[in-house]
Scaffold this motif. Structure first.
Motif, PDB file in Angstrom:
ATOM      1  N   ILE A  15       0.846  -1.205   0.000  1.00 31.56           N
ATOM      2  CA  ILE A  15       0.000   0.000   0.000  1.00 31.56           C
ATOM      3  C   ILE A  15       0.875   1.247   0.000  1.00 31.56           C
ATOM      4  O   ILE A  15       0.656   2.191  -0.764  1.00 31.56           O
ATOM      5  CB  ILE A  15      -0.949   0.001   1.216  1.00 31.56           C
ATOM      6  N   LYS A  16       1.894   1.237   0.850  1.00 31.56           N
ATOM      7  CA  LYS A  16       2.771   2.413   0.952  1.00 31.56           C
ATOM      8  C   LYS A  16       3.485   2.675  -0.378  1.00 31.56           C
ATOM      9  O   LYS A  16       3.606   3.829  -0.819  1.00 31.56           O
ATOM     10  CB  LYS A  16       3.784   2.197   2.084  1.00 31.56           C
ATOM     11  N   LYS A  17       3.941   1.612  -1.022  1.00 26.27           N
ATOM     12  CA  LYS A  17       4.634   1.790  -2.304  1.00 26.27           C
ATOM     13  C   LYS A  17       3.716   2.424  -3.337  1.00 26.27           C
ATOM     14  O   LYS A  17       4.129   3.316  -4.080  1.00 26.27           O
ATOM     15  CB  LYS A  17       5.121   0.424  -2.827  1.00 26.27           C
ATOM     16  N   LEU A  18       2.492   1.946  -3.391  1.00 26.34           N
ATOM     17  CA  LEU A  18       1.555   2.503  -4.369  1.00 26.34           C
ATOM     18  C   LEU A  18       1.291   3.971  -4.082  1.00 26.34           C
ATOM     19  O   LEU A  18       1.330   4.824  -4.977  1.00 26.34           O
ATOM     20  CB  LEU A  18       0.237   1.730  -4.369  1.00 26.34           C
ATOM     21  N   MET A  19       1.038   4.249  -2.824  1.00 29.60           N
ATOM     22  CA  MET A  19       0.695   5.627  -2.467  1.00 29.60           C
ATOM     23  C   MET A  19       1.905   6.551  -2.667  1.00 29.60           C
ATOM     24  O   MET A  19       1.763   7.675  -3.169  1.00 29.60           O
ATOM     25  CB  MET A  19       0.180   5.696  -1.027  1.00 29.60           C
ATOM     26  N   ASP A  20       3.089   6.068  -2.286  1.00 30.55           N
ATOM     27  CA  ASP A  20       4.297   6.886  -2.495  1.00 30.55           C
ATOM     28  C   ASP A  20       4.499   7.196  -3.976  1.00 30.55           C
ATOM     29  O   ASP A  20       4.963   8.275  -4.345  1.00 30.55           O
ATOM     30  CB  ASP A  20       5.533   6.149  -1.953  1.00 30.55           C
ATOM     31  N   GLN A  21       4.152   6.226  -4.813  1.00 32.95           N
ATOM     32  CA  GLN A  21       4.362   6.425  -6.252  1.00 32.95           C
ATOM     33  C   GLN A  21       3.286   7.317  -6.862  1.00 32.95           C
ATOM     34  O   GLN A  21       3.580   8.132  -7.731  1.00 32.95           O
ATOM     35  CB  GLN A  21       4.363   5.052  -6.950  1.00 32.95           C
ATOM     36  N   LEU A  22       2.035   7.141  -6.411  1.00 34.83           N
ATOM     37  CA  LEU A  22       0.923   7.761  -7.149  1.00 34.83           C
ATOM     38  C   LEU A  22       0.327   9.005  -6.482  1.00 34.83           C
ATOM     39  O   LEU A  22      -0.198   9.884  -7.177  1.00 34.83           O
ATOM     40  CB  LEU A  22      -0.171   6.723  -7.396  1.00 34.83           C
ATOM     41  N   LEU A  23       0.375   9.081  -5.158  1.00 34.98           N
ATOM     42  CA  LEU A  23      -0.244  10.259  -4.521  1.00 34.98           C
ATOM     43  C   LEU A  23       0.405  11.566  -4.958  1.00 34.98           C
ATOM     44  O   LEU A  23      -0.312  12.561  -5.168  1.00 34.98           O
ATOM     45  CB  LEU A  23      -0.207  10.127  -2.988  1.00 34.98           C
ATOM     46  N   PRO A  24       1.730  11.606  -5.129  1.00 37.30           N
ATOM     47  CA  PRO A  24       2.353  12.870  -5.546  1.00 37.30           C
ATOM     48  C   PRO A  24       1.863  13.385  -6.897  1.00 37.30           C
ATOM     49  O   PRO A  24       2.016  14.566  -7.212  1.00 37.30           O
ATOM     50  CB  PRO A  24       3.852  12.521  -5.617  1.00 37.30           C
ATOM     51  N   THR A  25       1.254  12.507  -7.708  1.00 37.72           N
ATOM     52  CA  THR A  25       0.723  12.961  -9.001  1.00 37.72           C
ATOM     53  C   THR A  25      -0.531  13.794  -8.819  1.00 37.72           C
ATOM     54  O   THR A  25      -0.965  14.459  -9.758  1.00 37.72           O
ATOM     55  CB  THR A  25       0.356  11.755  -9.898  1.00 37.72           C
ATOM     56  N   GLY A  26      -1.120  13.747  -7.626  1.00 42.58           N
ATOM     57  CA  GLY A  26      -2.338  14.514  -7.373  1.00 42.58           C
ATOM     58  C   GLY A  26      -3.606  13.827  -7.879  1.00 42.58           C
ATOM     59  O   GLY A  26      -4.707  14.341  -7.714  1.00 42.58           O
ATOM     60  N   LEU A  27      -3.471  12.667  -8.519  1.00 47.76           N
ATOM     61  CA  LEU A  27      -4.647  11.950  -9.007  1.00 47.76           C
ATOM     62  C   LEU A  27      -5.411  11.310  -7.853  1.00 47.76           C
ATOM     63  O   LEU A  27      -4.830  10.985  -6.814  1.00 47.76           O
ATOM     64  CB  LEU A  27      -4.226  10.864  -9.996  1.00 47.76           C
ATOM     65  N   ASN A  28      -6.701  11.122  -8.069  1.00 48.08           N
ATOM     66  CA  ASN A  28      -7.490  10.310  -7.127  1.00 48.08           C
ATOM     67  C   ASN A  28      -7.056   8.853  -7.238  1.00 48.08           C
ATOM     68  O   ASN A  28      -6.931   8.337  -8.347  1.00 48.08           O
ATOM     69  CB  ASN A  28      -8.972  10.356  -7.496  1.00 48.08           C
ATOM     70  N   ILE A  29      -6.879   8.231  -6.098  1.00 51.39           N
ATOM     71  CA  ILE A  29      -6.674   6.782  -6.094  1.00 51.39           C
ATOM     72  C   ILE A  29      -7.991   6.174  -5.609  1.00 51.39           C
ATOM     73  O   ILE A  29      -8.431   6.445  -4.491  1.00 51.39           O
ATOM     74  CB  ILE A  29      -5.538   6.351  -5.150  1.00 51.39           C
ATOM     75  N   ARG A  30      -8.617   5.372  -6.473  1.00 51.66           N
ATOM     76  CA  ARG A  30      -9.897   4.741  -6.133  1.00 51.66           C
ATOM     77  C   ARG A  30      -9.702   3.239  -6.333  1.00 51.66           C
ATOM     78  O   ARG A  30     -10.042   2.673  -7.365  1.00 51.66           O
ATOM     79  CB  ARG A  30     -11.007   5.285  -7.035  1.00 51.66           C
ATOM     80  N   PRO A  31      -9.115   2.558  -5.332  1.00 49.80           N
ATOM     81  CA  PRO A  31      -8.721   1.150  -5.520  1.00 49.80           C
ATOM     82  C   PRO A  31      -9.920   0.262  -5.840  1.00 49.80           C
ATOM     83  O   PRO A  31     -11.031   0.483  -5.339  1.00 49.80           O
ATOM     84  CB  PRO A  31      -8.106   0.767  -4.175  1.00 49.80           C
ATOM     85  N   HIS A  32      -9.665  -0.738  -6.672  1.00 46.10           N
ATOM     86  CA  HIS A  32     -10.748  -1.643  -7.047  1.00 46.10           C
ATOM     87  C   HIS A  32     -10.899  -2.733  -5.991  1.00 46.10           C
ATOM     88  O   HIS A  32      -9.983  -3.517  -5.746  1.00 46.10           O
ATOM     89  CB  HIS A  32     -10.520  -2.262  -8.419  1.00 46.10           C
ATOM     90  N   LEU A  33     -12.089  -2.772  -5.387  1.00 38.69           N
ATOM     91  CA  LEU A  33     -12.358  -3.706  -4.290  1.00 38.69           C
ATOM     92  C   LEU A  33     -12.922  -5.028  -4.783  1.00 38.69           C
ATOM     93  O   LEU A  33     -13.296  -5.879  -3.977  1.00 38.69           O
ATOM     94  CB  LEU A  33     -13.319  -3.061  -3.290  1.00 38.69           C
ATOM     95  N   LYS A  34     -12.985  -5.222  -6.088  1.00 38.00           N
ATOM     96  CA  LYS A  34     -13.347  -6.550  -6.584  1.00 38.00           C
ATOM     97  C   LYS A  34     -12.230  -7.542  -6.280  1.00 38.00           C
ATOM     98  O   LYS A  34     -12.451  -8.744  -6.285  1.00 38.00           O
ATOM     99  CB  LYS A  34     -13.644  -6.521  -8.074  1.00 38.00           C
ATOM    100  N   THR A  35     -11.030  -7.047  -6.015  1.00 37.86           N
ATOM    101  CA  THR A  35      -9.935  -7.905  -5.574  1.00 37.86           C
ATOM    102  C   THR A  35     -10.107  -8.293  -4.112  1.00 37.86           C
ATOM    103  O   THR A  35     -10.072  -9.474  -3.771  1.00 37.86           O
ATOM    104  CB  THR A  35      -8.578  -7.178  -5.723  1.00 37.86           C
ATOM    105  N   THR A  36     -10.283  -7.293  -3.269  1.00 39.95           N
ATOM    106  CA  THR A  36     -10.187  -7.502  -1.826  1.00 39.95           C
ATOM    107  C   THR A  36     -11.537  -7.769  -1.166  1.00 39.95           C
ATOM    108  O   THR A  36     -11.597  -8.432  -0.143  1.00 39.95           O
ATOM    109  CB  THR A  36      -9.541  -6.267  -1.182  1.00 39.95           C
ATOM    110  N   LYS A  37     -12.619  -7.185  -1.702  1.00 35.81           N
ATOM    111  CA  LYS A  37     -13.975  -7.502  -1.261  1.00 35.81           C
ATOM    112  C   LYS A  37     -14.183  -7.264   0.229  1.00 35.81           C
ATOM    113  O   LYS A  37     -14.940  -7.997   0.878  1.00 35.81           O
ATOM    114  CB  LYS A  37     -14.325  -8.954  -1.619  1.00 35.81           C
ATOM    115  N   SER A  38     -13.530  -6.260   0.758  1.00 35.92           N
ATOM    116  CA  SER A  38     -13.550  -6.046   2.210  1.00 35.92           C
ATOM    117  C   SER A  38     -13.662  -4.568   2.527  1.00 35.92           C
ATOM    118  O   SER A  38     -12.857  -3.755   2.050  1.00 35.92           O
ATOM    119  CB  SER A  38     -12.265  -6.603   2.820  1.00 35.92           C
TER     120      SER A  38
END
Lengths: 367, 367
Positions: free
Chosen positions: A29-52
């Motif tokens: 999770i940290k790696k994804l956020m470190d990579q993508l949050l600085p772009t300013g884009l919304n991160i809307r993870p797909h919960l069809k994987t995790t279902k939780s």
């Protein structure tokens, strides 16, 4: 009664059990956020994987804004579990499903949907009208960016659909979705990037064409674990939908590499000896899916084979320590989404001690 | 709230839904019983296919005696649903699982088990002793008759295990199990029969060898949908374990033919148009398994392809009537057991009207 609890050792769990290495999942999770949050884009993870819903909240705590689900019934269960900022990424078709959507939207105004046909859009609009729901539901045009699974074709078909949607009082058009699912597992990174950028050109080009006609296109949503980093470089993209990064699987690892690590395994027990270098474990087709190749033993000296619904084989070369009846192994799924969908609980552990237990809230919710 | 009920039309159901043609399923049950009951053998259908106590009772009403399940957790749920004459056909290994077995046996003395190792047998015996359960549990020696999945080897290893079990006070040895699972899907009927008879020779030969040593071998249990008719011709076999015959699937149909008909389908909806002769339906990997090939559309003019977790494609030749968004189709699973395991309810209908709704009681019970 068998009722595992926080503080139990993994050794106390019955098998097969779906276990999560919490340190590894949090690192993903940290790696994804470190990579993508600085772009300013919304991160809307797909919960069809995790279902939780618990995992959805963890992702929001880490910086995500909302989540995606595939189906209305998934949205029902995740919303009921307390998380309702959800985009339903699959088309909602059929009277029963549309009625469920209306009931869901009545309780949870954060629900967003996609449409790819005029007939689909009209049915939803009419159901909302009949039900007397005054607020319009937020809608995205689902665009085919090369996957040829769902989505209207770019160009005139997309524009025509947008005009149609704009004329429907109970739908509020805010954007476009285009998922390049056919590229997620391309092994060659440069090829994956190049093809992804082509798909993004279709997506952002369509968004621009819609704006040129006067539509207020605020959301341009796309991307998966294999492409999110490339999508994020494209001007006009506003939102990313990665899902598998938190747990990964062998198929994604083979394609995307080890930037994210395999944090989820199916704990299994050796139940039968079948020769000097062959044993049978208690995980088969009902515990580990095979649609994207075979699962792998975390200890790569042992090779997995399917032995039916309830069993698999592990074999090894001479000189490798033998496995015996009662030994336990961890199996890495080949495809995380349908594998999670087979299980009811996650046992999340740190160093072999169960730290959290999460329900797979929307397990089996295919409607 | 979406809550289908008896009397609803299939058209009222949301999709994907697992539906059963009740007339066809009942005809399959009747065919099996007509063929096998006159042999005088016990029919103990395997409920790892159907996972339903209601279906178990229907089978008993038709002439079956008891049922089989694969796992302890299946036995727990089927017994809790009111059906507890159950043979657990997989080895029970590991402290947590053995504890669950002891608790189950305490409540349901009809539970029978198999063992294929001394260490496994001893662990169960010791747990029963520790728990102070006085009645011995009924045990079969699980024999490898060629599948090489579980089962002790015939000859001396089987005899040695029987001697070991006979020395354990809390186990009562009554028979042998040998499942020729590797033969179920052999397409050539004569080849299937010939190889089955070889496996039966191993099984009944071992039973005789055990009797020669003084063991009271009353139960010799074997057989599946593809072989039960052949097993039934072998003197010494006492019990048959077919499971799939009630619903069938394309894999079994391709092997065994159409003596039993496909009575279960996954009702699906067309959700997207993807070209003049291609649509997308709402059933993918989470609704239809692919381990034994692809599902088929009941209307064979339409060809299925997988499009991911939530979707599949249907394509057709020119001249075939087109499918459109909103149309509904029935899909025949390729492998019935893991497909049933994906769904929570059966909607059993006659002529398109829901007649009964059955819960998949032991869905997901892989432990």
């Amino acid at each position: 009664m068998y009722a595992p609890k926080v503080g139990d050792r993994l050794d106390d769990l019955d098998t097969p059990s779906m276990i999560v290495d919490l340190d590894a999942a949090e690192a993903n999770i940290k790696k994804l956020m470190d990579q993508l949050l600085p772009t300013g884009l919304n991160i809307r993870p797909h919960l069809k994987t995790t279902k939780s819903a618990v995992i959805a909240r963890k992702l929001v705590d880490a910086g995500a804004r909302g989540g995606c689900v595939a189906k209305v019934s998934e949205a029902e269960t995740i919303a009921a579990a307390g998380f309702d900022d959800l985009l339903i990424t699959c088309e909602i078709v059929g009277p029963a499903k549309v009625r469920r959507l209306v009931e869901l939207f009545r309780r949870h105004r954060g629900i967003r949907i996609v449409v790819d046909s005029a007939v689909g859009a009209t049915a939803i609009n009419d159901a909302l009208a009949t039900a007397g729901v005054d607020d319009p539901i937020t809608v995205l045009i689902d665009l085919d960016v090369g996957l040829h699974r769902t989505g209207v074709q770019p160009g005139e078909p997309a524009l025509a659909l947008a005009r149609h949607v704009a004329g429907l009082k109970h739908l509020r058009l805010v954007g476009v979705q285009g998922y390049e699912g056919h590229l997620q597992h391309l092994h060659d990174r440069e090829d994956r990037r190049a093809q992804c950028l082509q798909s993004m050109q279709i997506l952002t080009g369509t968004a621009d064409a819609l704006r040129a006609e006067g539509f207020a296109i605020e959301v341009v949503t796309t991307g998966g674990t294999g492409t999110a980093e490339f999508c994020a470089t494209v001007p006009g993209v506003t939102e990313l939908q990665p899902g598998s990064f938190i747990f990964m699987d062998t198929d994604y690892r083979n394609a995307v590499g080890t930037f994210y690590s395999n944090s989820l395994t199916i704990l299994s027990t050796v139940v039968s000896q079948q020769g000097p270098r062959a044993v049978t474990i208690d995980s088969g087709l009902k515990s580990l899916t095979t649609d994207s190749g075979l699962a792998e033993c975390k200890d790569s000296r042992y090779t997995y084979g399917v032995l039916g619904d309830e069993h698999g084989s592990l074999t090894w070369e001479e000189g490798t320590p033998s496995l015996s009846v009662g030994d336990r192994v961890e199996m890495i799924p080949s495809h995380i989404d349908p594998t999670v969908n087979l299980h009811d609980f996650y046992y999340a552990h740190r160093g072999g001690i169960v730290n959290e237990i999460w329900r797979v809230d929307s397990r089996g919710k295919v409607q």
